[in-house]
Scaffold this active site. Structure first.
Site, mmCIF file in Angstrom:
data_model
loop_
_atom_site.group_PDB
_atom_site.id
_atom_site.type_symbol
_atom_site.label_atom_id
_atom_site.label_comp_id
_atom_site.label_asym_id
_atom_site.label_seq_id
_atom_site.Cartn_x
_atom_site.Cartn_y
_atom_site.Cartn_z
ATOM 1 C CB THR A 154 75.857 83.461 91.745
ATOM 2 O OG1 THR A 154 75.095 84.076 92.774
ATOM 3 C CG2 THR A 154 75.546 81.972 91.725
ATOM 4 C CG HIS A 155 75.993 87.902 90.672
ATOM 5 N ND1 HIS A 155 75.712 88.489 89.463
ATOM 6 C CD2 HIS A 155 74.984 87.016 90.900
ATOM 7 C CE1 HIS A 155 74.573 88.011 88.985
ATOM 8 N NE2 HIS A 155 74.118 87.100 89.839
ATOM 9 C CB SER A 276 107.529 91.085 96.924
ATOM 10 O OG SER A 276 107.901 92.445 96.867
ATOM 11 C CG ASN A 284 103.797 88.068 94.975
ATOM 12 O OD1 ASN A 284 103.039 88.448 95.852
ATOM 13 N ND2 ASN A 284 104.865 88.758 94.595
ATOM 14 C CD GLN A 321 108.209 81.589 55.526
ATOM 15 O OE1 GLN A 321 108.554 80.823 54.631
ATOM 16 N NE2 GLN A 321 108.825 82.723 55.754
HETATM 17 N N1 ARG Z 1 108.723 78.109 54.192
HETATM 18 C C1 ARG Z 1 107.539 77.949 53.438
HETATM 19 C C2 ARG Z 1 106.320 77.991 54.373
HETATM 20 O O1 ARG Z 1 106.498 77.877 55.504
HETATM 21 C C3 ARG Z 1 107.564 76.647 52.711
HETATM 22 C C4 ARG Z 1 106.750 76.610 51.472
HETATM 23 C C5 ARG Z 1 107.336 77.491 50.444
HETATM 24 N N2 ARG Z 1 106.642 77.404 49.197
HETATM 25 C C6 ARG Z 1 106.791 78.312 48.263
HETATM 26 N N3 ARG Z 1 106.133 78.144 47.167
HETATM 27 N N4 ARG Z 1 107.570 79.339 48.403
HETATM 28 O O2 ARG Z 1 105.221 78.134 53.950
#
Ligand code: ARG
Length: 462
Positions: A154-155, A276, A284, A321
């Site tokens: 511990t510690h 190394s 390592n 996205q």
């Molecule tokens: N490439 C887009 C994403 O990954 C797909 C969906 C696109 N939809 C849109 N309304 N532009 O989210």
């Protein structure tokens, strides 16, 4: 040719084209995208929304495209933005205008949600498999070293002797919770969003249950707005991955310390160590260091996604996205780390002599001696005080507790007797005979149970 820019007077700016494209990273979704499109097209055919013949043409074309991509014969185009439009465009080239019917009753918003859910289902299953493999090697190492004793800390100060197997089973229990987290999230990942359209649903007599069944989903989403904007399933995976990486990182940290010359408790196999470039004597523990370091990026990916989500108005926004690169990186990093860590543990050499000596340090049995006094009728706090003074006295004399004479013991408390010399590292361990304790019998039982559960899991497949 699919064209989604008919309402515009100008071409897209070239820089914007690159900025908004996702094909560089979402191409890995192609199998799921095609799989989903095939189910969608056959449903459209079955429901008479397109003809059965059109559905067959479309599904045939999609299968051929899948083969092209599998073989590496497919040219991904940045100007076609993402995986969905790249595949749709190729479908036009292959089967002509009928390709334009595939996107009936569908939007890229529900399409991408579907692809990510299919991908995540696969990732969850693979992750559970790898966690079980890692757990297996942890249990094997415990089993092979059943009687090895180490100092427990511990510690990071020597605290009480424990069995190495007991220590390893602590990681087994962490991994059990990790497996549980991934199993538990599956019911929320396993929901089919197609049919939600852009956000409001679609004005066609579709059969969502059929598509769900075709694609092996347990349920369909119940709100179209939520279905296209929900990324909780990615967050859950990312959070569970962050916790699993944290567990591995703690273990990695200990292996780094244990393999140092100062400790020397374990030795990494040559296959899992690096040299190394300047100091020829060095070996390592890079695998463990990388596992510890990569934990940082998995945490980062979780925070990036939480931040992306936090201010998004309903429903779909292109911000979504940005879920992909970090998420794919999390899945890749976790899977690779689980695999490599399992290999590192499977080949680890334990130096039982060194751990045994370390576990038998001069004052490590101080708690046991206090408990001995409690057995003779002293209240624990008083016993603790006696031992504190004894340790101070021993340190002053340069003597371990075991080296003190009975007279010396008695000068601190007259209840000491010669049976005080019966206390050893082994009796210390075996006295902790409570459920969850380090006593040999308890650890053997825990090991047996762990092996049974693992065998059951391996038979079941998860
Ligand atoms: N490439 C887009 C994403 O990954 C797909 C969906 C696109 N939809 C849109 N309304 N532009 O989210």
């Amino acid at each position: 040719m699919s064209n989604i820019r008919d309402r515009f007077k100008k071409e897209m700016d070239k820089k914007v084209e690159s900025y908004q494209a996702s094909i560089m990273f979402d191409r890995r979704l192609y199998v799921y995208d095609i799989y989903g499109s095939i189910a969608h097209a056959s449903m459209l055919g079955k429901q008479g929304i397109i003809t059965e013949q059109e559905a067959e043409l479309i599904t045939g074309g999609l299968k051929a495209i899948r083969e092209e991509i599998d073989k590496g014969d497919f040219e991904f185009k940045k100007e076609l933005e993402d995986i969905h439009l790249n595949i749709e465009n190729r479908l036009f080239e292959k089967i002509g205008d009928v390709a334009g019917k595939l996107h009936t009753a569908r939007s890229r918003n529900d399409q991408v949600a579907l692809d990510m859910r299919l991908y995540t289902k696969g990732a969850v299953m693979l992750t559970i498999e790898r966690l079980i493999e890692l757990q297996s090697v942890v249990v094997d190492l415990a089993d092979e070293n059943k009687s090895v004793i180490i100092p427990g800390y511990t510690h990071l100060q020597r605290a009480q002797p424990i069995l190495l197997a007991h220590y390893l089973l602590a990681y087994h229990d962490m991994l059990t919770r990790d497996i549980g987290r991934f199993q538990d999230m599956m019911k929320r990942v396993d929901v089919m969003p197609l049919g939600s359209g852009a956000l409001a649903g679609v004005p066609y007599p579709i059969d969502r249950e059929y598509v769900a069944k075709e694609l092996g989903f347990a349920a369909i989403s119940s709100n179209s707005i939520d279905a296209v904007s929900d990324r909780d399933f990615l967050l859950e995976y990312s959070a569970a991955a962050a916790i699993a990486m944290m567990h591995i990182s703690r273990f990695a940290e200990e292996m780094i310390i244990w393999s140092s010359q100062e400790f020397g408790f374990v030795e990494m196999d040559d296959g899992y160590a690096t040299g190394s470039s300047i100091m020829p004597q060095k070996k390592n523990p890079d695998v463990a260091e990388l596992a510890r370091g990569k934990t940082g990026r998995v945490y980062g990916n979780l925070f990036s996604l939480l931040t992306i989500m936090k201010s998004l108005p309903l429903a779909y926004n292109k911000d979504l996205q940005e879920d992909k690169e970090g998420f794919f990186d999390t899945v890749d990093t976790l899977l690779m780390t689980l695999e490599v860590t399992a290999g590192m543990i499977a080949t680890l050499k334990v130096n039982a002599d060194v751990t045994g000596i370390a576990a038998d340090g001069p004052y490590i049995l101080a708690t046991d001696l206090a408990d001995y006094l409690v057995g003779k009728g002293l209240p624990f706090r008083q016993a603790h005080g006696v031992l504190g003074k004894l340790v101070q006295y021993g340190l002053g004399k340069g003597k371990s507790l075991r080296e003190l004479s009975l007279e010396e013991f008695k000068s601190f408390s007259d209840v000491f007797d010669k049976d005080v010399y019966d206390i050893s590292v082994q009796t210390s361990i075996d006295s902790r005979d409570v459920p969850g304790g380090t006593a040999s019998g308890r650890v053997s039982d825990a090991l047996k149970k762990a092996k049974e559960t693992l065998n059951g899991r391996k038979k079941q497949g998860t």
